[in-house]
Design an enzyme around this catalytic site. Structure first.
Site, PDB file in Angstrom:
ATOM      1  N   HIS A 170       0.816  -6.154  12.176  1.00 54.85           N
ATOM      2  CA  HIS A 170       0.771  -5.750  10.772  1.00 54.85           C
ATOM      3  C   HIS A 170      -0.683  -5.660  10.342  1.00 54.85           C
ATOM      4  CE1 HIS A 170       1.353  -5.876   6.420  1.00 54.85           C
ATOM      5  NE2 HIS A 170       2.606  -5.625   6.624  1.00 54.85           N
ATOM      6  N   LYS A 217      12.279   5.475   3.307  1.00 57.99           N
ATOM      7  CA  LYS A 217      11.310   6.503   2.921  1.00 57.99           C
ATOM      8  C   LYS A 217      11.991   7.851   2.774  1.00 57.99           C
ATOM      9  CE  LYS A 217       8.075   7.129   5.976  1.00 57.99           C
ATOM     10  NZ  LYS A 217       8.224   8.480   6.543  1.00 57.99           N
TER      11      LYS A 217
END
Length: 958
Positions: free
Chosen positions: A160, A605
């Site tokens: 990340h 998304k």
């Protein structure tokens, strides 16, 4: 204590009705804040300290509506970047320390509840054992038998961009947590001079740690390499997982009865995930697998060293089992220096044999062990030509011999816990520590095979073939073991790199065993040919054995269904694949287990929060049916990110919200970013979170937790209508509004995430400005930094209102599934919210993310949009939808506030979020300067620091 130390950098008390219950937490935060305040004043000077204090007080005044928000911005309007950095660091470090205090408070409350005899919370394994007690007692339930045979829970760590903190910061934070826990324990006792002196010593050490944190750069000044991310992931094994997982697996086996098989088996993507990441190479794969094995060999060697010291039983006192004597004498020169005869301490000699063979294995595989673990009675071991262990089973057999020998001489107390944990560690981690997943997207596979097939003369242009022709060609090539290319084939740079990764994976399997690379994930998998293509590549490096009737591979092919359309078509693809005899035979050879990965990020998304969640639920139901038709065991791999928009939220609740049949005793689940640190950086929390995963997996597998009964058809129809309406509202903004792309890319720090050395992976799969090609992490991270949190809620309010006002879908008899009027439809939603874990969890997670949003702060980011009219218009659309979503959410749930059902988060938001205000304000100011051409290194560093600080404070931001 001085008056400033009582107040500075600590939450205002206000009139919090929960003050008494949270007094210990407030005291911890106040204390740590005072240490940080003292440190800032002493080492940064009064000017920085006064600016930090002024910003803090003003932010809290804003929260109490005693000051205008522009007053915070005014503090930083003319600040130099160099002066801004210590202010950013101050608030970032406070967020870090506040995390420690909150985590400690959670543990404190659990201890208090246990001491009071109260029931443990959901997610506690003891609660689960009680809930499934009748099944365990019956011992003949088919579901129980299936779970015992297939149970597996695999948290899979992924990299990340905001979780690349320095190792020193990681270690110091862990140390602060440990010392604060010790301080808490001492302060709960009756005070005496000795106790007070120990508390004073602890507080002095805490002061040293806070100073060390203040004088340490929180982030690196260059883009982290994947190797850095690999090491960052491995540090959680050192910190907690090596300690926590073995005894947990022992408990599960003892209570569930899995035949000695480890249920909790961790994995990683870091170093094997090359989807959109050009920096993953064969060398990176070798680094990831070698470092993991090296860490594990060192752990085993240290535990054996300690075990050898403990097992001092003398043959002159106890009667030694023949198996121990044989093991002790199995290698030459096993005498311990200084001992009159090697037969006198046979258990030590036996352990020393294990140590020598392990050291020989480490040496043979290139692992470097510390000198300290190679010493035995002053002599180095592992330097002779000892036979190395070939596999974990050999070492396990020797440990079993030692265990049986101890039992035979009545030394059961000495069998636990070190020997037990060592045996379970070997069972859990093998010689590889963690499974490394390979992942690549289907488009890359197509390009690679087009080149390889052309070079081999198999197909002139594979990419031009239709689906049926592709499948026919792939099956033909998978019917034999003949490789496509010779060793001297000249490949393009792209192909050479791709094959280099796979060759490195094959080397790892040869050296560490098949469990080191057991999965190959196909991103954007939309067809049978997409699923089969990696098998050709695996065959080329020896990881797939071709045959028309009995194809074999130790690597499982896993389709990743990411978009809403791919999720909808997943079951059809599975039906088609399992109808192929070769593919069905391959699944049969892999214990009849077929794994499917579900992508939460791209579906969100693609269609928004509501549509994505329902698409996942529907896809799971359809995939379960497809697997049942083919009589295979289905295992889901949930690609959940830290943020709610990427599938985040409470893991226990999320697993229980899965549809019937979707969790058949096993699941894998990604853990990412700040969530990894929050869950696994400290042993107590790591154990608790792993227990929650196991508890939910067992409960949803063995019990009826959906709770819908005969109302399932109506519930599904209602949810399908809401998902459609939510997707329409989401698409109107994200996919259809001509100003949206400009708004998103300029009102958030999206471009800076890619430019400012945050994370090793590019922000987009391709060089394009399209939302479709953008990676999910920067998509969600950008919205969280700007405090919009759009992926976690947008479109839900419109969907709920339109459905309630205009009517729901009709059932099979033509009746409105929600009721005849708006009041009845609202009542239907309230009932479903009460009875259906899926809807309850979906809305609860949405409430959590909305509580972290701030439309007023988001408005300041909107001012960064070059076209001011576009900025105002789209921010208005987002703000209006936010207020509508809040209104409708409260109407459905019956709550008065967003966080009525989550008082811990409500407290955190109240006490912590004023500290985020200066970070957001400074980020906006620095972004404005950076985009105006001010590329002062301090401006760049300041933006990076604000991103890191906000991510730390929000905890599940990307």
């Amino acid at each position: 204590m001085t008056d400033t130390a009582q107040d500075r950098l600590a939450p205002d008390s206000g009139t919090d009705p929960l003050a008494r219950a949270v007094a210990p937490l407030r005291e911890d935060v106040r204390f740590l804040g005072s240490l940080l305040g003292d440190t800032i004043r002493e080492h940064a000077g009064d000017r920085v300290f006064d600016l930090v204090e002024t910003a803090r007080r003003t932010a809290f005044a804003v929260r109490r509506s005693e000051a205008d928000r522009d007053e915070v911005s005014a503090l930083f309007k003319d600040i130099s970047a160099a002066d801004a950095i210590p202010v950013i660091r101050a608030f970032s470090l406070f967020a870090l320390l506040a995390n420690v205090a909150e985590d400690l408070h959670q543990e404190r409350r659990r201890r208090i509840h246990r001491a009071a005899g109260e029931s443990p919370p959901d997610g506690d394994l003891e609660v689960t054992w009680t809930r499934v007690a009748d099944l365990l007692a019956a011992d003949d339930d088919e579901r129980l038998a299936a779970v015992r045979a297939t149970a597996r829970v695999s948290p899979v760590l992924t990299a990340h961009p905001t979780e690349t903190r320095r190792r020193m910061v990681f270690e110091a934070t862990r140390r602060v947590h440990l010392l604060m826990g010790r301080r808490d324990d001492l302060r709960s006792r009756d005070q005496d001079p000795v106790t007070e002196a120990e508390i004073a010593e602890i507080e002095l050490e805490l002061r040293r740690l806070v100073l060390a944190l203040w004088q340490t750069a929180l982030i690196r000044n260059e883009r982290p390499h994947i190797e850095d991310e690999v090491m960052a992931g491995l540090q959680y094994y050192e910190a907690t997982l090596l300690e926590v997982i073995p005894p947990l697996n022992a408990q599960i086996d003892d209570r569930l009865g899995c035949g000695g098989r480890a249920v909790v088996r961790p994995g990683s993507w870091i170093g094997g995930d090359r989807d959109g990441n050009p920096y993953v190479t064969g060398d990176v794969v070798r680094f990831a697998t070698d470092r993991a094995a090296e860490l594990l060999h060192g752990h085993y060697a240290e535990q054996l060293r300690l075990l050898e010291r403990e097992l001092s039983m003398s043959a002159r006192i106890v009667e030694v089992d023949p198996g121990i004597a044989a093991l002790a004498d199995s290698l030459e020169d096993t005498q311990v220096e200084g001992s009159p005869a090697r037969e006198d301490v046979p258990f030590r000699q036996a352990v020393r044999v294990v140590r020598r063979r392990l050291a020989a294995r480490a040496r043979a595989t290139g692992s470097s062990l510390p000198r300290s673990v190679l010493l035995s009675a002053g002599r180095l071991i592992g330097l002779d030509d000892d036979p190395p262990y070939e596999d974990p089973e050999e070492m396990a057999a020797d440990l079993e011999t030692i265990d049986a020998g101890l039992s035979a001489v009545g030394s059961d107390l000495l069998r636990a816990p070190r020997l037990r944990d060592l045996r379970w560690a070997l069972n859990s981690f093998g010689f590889h520590l963690q499974s490394l997943d390979m992942r690549q997207n289907s488009e890359s596979h197509e390009d690679l095979l087009t080149e390889l097939f052309a070079l081999a003369g198999v197909s002139e242009d594979y990419s031009a073939l239709d689906e049926d022709a592709r499948v026919e060609l792939l099956l033909a090539e998978l019917s034999h073991d003949r490789p496509l290319l010779g060793v001297r084939a000249e490949l393009s740079e792209f192909a050479d790199k791709e094959m280099g990764v796979l060759r490195a994976a094959a080397e790892a399997v040869a050296g560490l065993g098949p469990d080191v690379v057991p999965h190959y994930i196909v991103s954007m998998c939309g067809s049978v040919s997409d699923l089969l293509e990696p098998a050709i590549l695996l065959k080329e490096v020896g990881l797939f054995s071709g045959s028309p009737d009995e194809p074999r591979s130790t690597v499982r092919l896993i389709p990743l269904l990411e978009t809403i359309d791919d999720l909808a078509g997943g079951a059809r693809m599975l039906d088609a694949a399992l109808a192929l005899p070769q593919f069905r035979a391959l699944v049969r050879s892999q214990e009849d287990v077929l794994e499917v990965m579900l992508g939460y990020s791209d579906s969100n998304k693609d269609g928004g929060y509501l549509a994505a969640n329902w698409s996942l639920y529907e896809a799971e139901l359809a995939l379960v049916d497809a697997a049942a038709r083919a009589d295979v065991h289905l295992r889901f791999f949930h690609g959940r990110g830290g943020a709610v928009g990427r599938g985040g939220g409470n893991s226990y609740d999320a697993i229980l919200a899965q549809p019937p049949g979707a969790v058949q005793g096993a699941l894998r689940i990604t853990e990412q970013g700040e969530i990894i640190s929050a869950k696994y950086s400290e042993p107590v929390r790591a154990r608790r979170n792993l227990e929650a995963l196991v508890a939910a997996t067992l409960e949803v597998s063995l019990l009826d937790v959906e709770g819908l009964g005969d109302d399932a058809e109506q519930a599904y129809a209602v949810m399908a209508a809401l998902a459609r309406l939510g997707r329409e509202a989401y698409a109107e903004l994200v996919h259809e509004d001509p100003g949206f792309i400009e708004y998103f890319t300029t009102s958030t720090p999206l471009s800076e995430i890619g430019e400012l050395n945050i994370g090793s992976r590019p922000t987009s799969r391709k060089q394009t400005s399209s939302v479709d090609d953008l990676r999910a992490i920067p998509w969600v991270l950008s919205w969280s930094q700007s405090r919009v949190m759009l992926p976690g809620w947008f479109g839900v309010g419109s969907a709920l209102k339109r459905w309630i006002d205009d009517g729901g879908p009709t059932d099979s008899e033509g009746h409105d599934a929600g009721g005849a009027n708006a009041e009845e439809r609202l009542a239907t939603l309230r009932r479903l919210y009460r009875d259906w874990p899926f809807l309850r969890t979906t809305l609860s997670n949405m409430a959590q993310v909305m509580a972290k949003a701030d439309m007023s702060l988001a408005g300041r980011y909107a001012e960064l949009v070059p076209d001011a009219e576009v900025g105002r218009r789209i921010h208005g659309v987002i703000s209006d939808e936010f207020e509508l979503t809040r209104e409708m959410l409260l109407a459905v749930t019956g709550q008065e506030t967003l966080l009525d059902d989550n008082p811990a988060l409500a407290r955190s938001v109240r006490n912590r979020f004023p500290y985020l205000e200066p970070l957001n304000r400074l980020q906006v100011e620095l972004l404005r300067r950076y985009r105006a051409g001010d590329h002062d290194p301090d401006v760049r560093t300041g933006i990076q620091l604000t991103m890191n600080g906000l991510a730390t404070a929000l905890r599940n931001s990307g």
